[in-house]
Structures are given as structure tokens and as C-alpha cells.
Design an enzyme around this catalytic site. Structure first.
Site, PDB file in Angstrom:
ATOM      1  N   ILE A 196       1.082  -1.176  -0.056  1.00  0.00           N
ATOM      2  CA  ILE A 196       0.106   0.058   0.116  1.00  0.00           C
ATOM      3  C   ILE A 196       0.721   1.140   0.041  1.00  0.00           C
ATOM      4  O   ILE A 196      -0.077   2.384  -0.278  1.00  0.00           O
ATOM      5  CB  ILE A 196      -1.213  -0.136   1.025  1.00  0.00           C
ATOM      6  N   ASN A 225      13.364  -7.257   5.960  1.00  0.00           N
ATOM      7  CA  ASN A 225      13.467  -6.087   6.649  1.00  0.00           C
ATOM      8  C   ASN A 225      13.649  -6.727   8.177  1.00  0.00           C
ATOM      9  O   ASN A 225      12.599  -7.936   8.364  1.00  0.00           O
ATOM     10  CB  ASN A 225      12.919  -4.849   6.647  1.00  0.00           C
ATOM     11  N   GLN A 282      11.823  -2.852   9.625  1.00  0.00           N
ATOM     12  CA  GLN A 282      10.570  -3.815   9.381  1.00  0.00           C
ATOM     13  C   GLN A 282       9.573  -2.715  10.701  1.00  0.00           C
ATOM     14  O   GLN A 282       8.896  -2.621  11.539  1.00  0.00           O
ATOM     15  CB  GLN A 282      10.990  -4.953   9.867  1.00  0.00           C
ATOM     16  N   HIS A 303       8.405 -10.828   6.239  1.00  0.00           N
ATOM     17  CA  HIS A 303       7.741 -10.427   4.912  1.00  0.00           C
ATOM     18  C   HIS A 303       8.895 -10.288   4.057  1.00  0.00           C
ATOM     19  O   HIS A 303       9.883  -9.998   4.035  1.00  0.00           O
ATOM     20  CB  HIS A 303       6.062  -9.210   4.575  1.00  0.00           C
ATOM     21  N   HIS A 352       9.163  -7.865   0.313  1.00  0.00           N
ATOM     22  CA  HIS A 352       9.274  -6.775  -0.198  1.00  0.00           C
ATOM     23  C   HIS A 352       9.953  -7.289  -1.655  1.00  0.00           C
ATOM     24  O   HIS A 352      10.832  -8.149  -2.197  1.00  0.00           O
ATOM     25  CB  HIS A 352      10.506  -5.788   0.131  1.00  0.00           C
TER      26      HIS A 352
END
Length: 113
Positions: free
Chosen positions: A31, A86, A93, A99, A101
């Protein structure tokens, strides 16, 4: 985890623009994109750090990496891409759920701090 944003995406409590999903993980649009194409690959199992992974989690991470490379058209990876994980506050992070990227669609610069 009840207060984790990504767990809410995984469970469907919150909606997001999912590009891919299977029984182990989802990939969706970030987002707050930092590149022309910016996606996040998120394991459905909640853990924050690589150091917290079990051997099974390590195998899952391998499957995620393999799947990312096979989604070249959907993720716009044809001319190259960058993967970033991260780990912790100093690394940036912001969501406490591991997660990856996935950044693509433009020429990337390397600018270490």
C-alpha cells in the site's frame, strides 16, 4: 495473531489486493510502494524474525522464493527485481510478521546508508 495487520490479510478479516495465494503464503500489492511494482510475500504462519524459523519454516521460505521467480509476468519481473527482508526496527521492519518485499519495474539504485 489478533493484532497483526498481515495476519488479518491472511485470514480475510481485512481485504487486500492479492496477486497470488496458496495454502502457505500470499502475495499482494504494497500500500506504500517504493518502486513501480512493489509486492509483499507473506507466510500465512506468523513469525517475525528469520531467527525464529523452524526447519519447516525455512523450507517454506524456499518455496516462496521459488514461486516468486515463477510469477514473472504477474509481478513484472522480466528485466530484474529486488527482494528485501527487513529484520527489526533498525532495518525498517514496520509490521512484526516476516515478509519479503518484491520490487521491480524500474532501474534500481544501491544506496546503503
Amino acid at each position: 495473531m489478533d493484532d497483526c495487520l498481515f495476519c488479518k490479510f491472511v485470514s480475510g478479516v481485512l481485504k487486500t489486493d492479492i496477486i497470488y495465494q496458496d495454502e502457505d503464503f500470499i502475495i499482494f500489492k504494497d500500500i506504500n510502494p517504493q518502486a513501480k511494482n512493489h509486492f509483499l510475500a507473506v507466510p500465512k504462519k506468523h513469525f517475525k524474525y528469520l531467527a525464529e524459523m523452524s526447519d519447516d519454516d525455512g523450507a517454506l521460505l524456499g518455496r516462496i522464493l521459488k514461486k516468486i521467480s515463477s510469477l514473472s509476468d504477474e509481478l513484472g519481473l522480466k528485466n530484474g527485481y529486488r527482494l528485501v527482508i527487513n529484520q527489526g526496527d533498525d532495518a525498517g521492519q514496520t509490521v512484526p510478521h516476516l515478509h519479503i518485499h518484491i520490487l521491480s519495474g524500474q532501474k534500481m539504485q544501491w544506496n546503503p546508508a
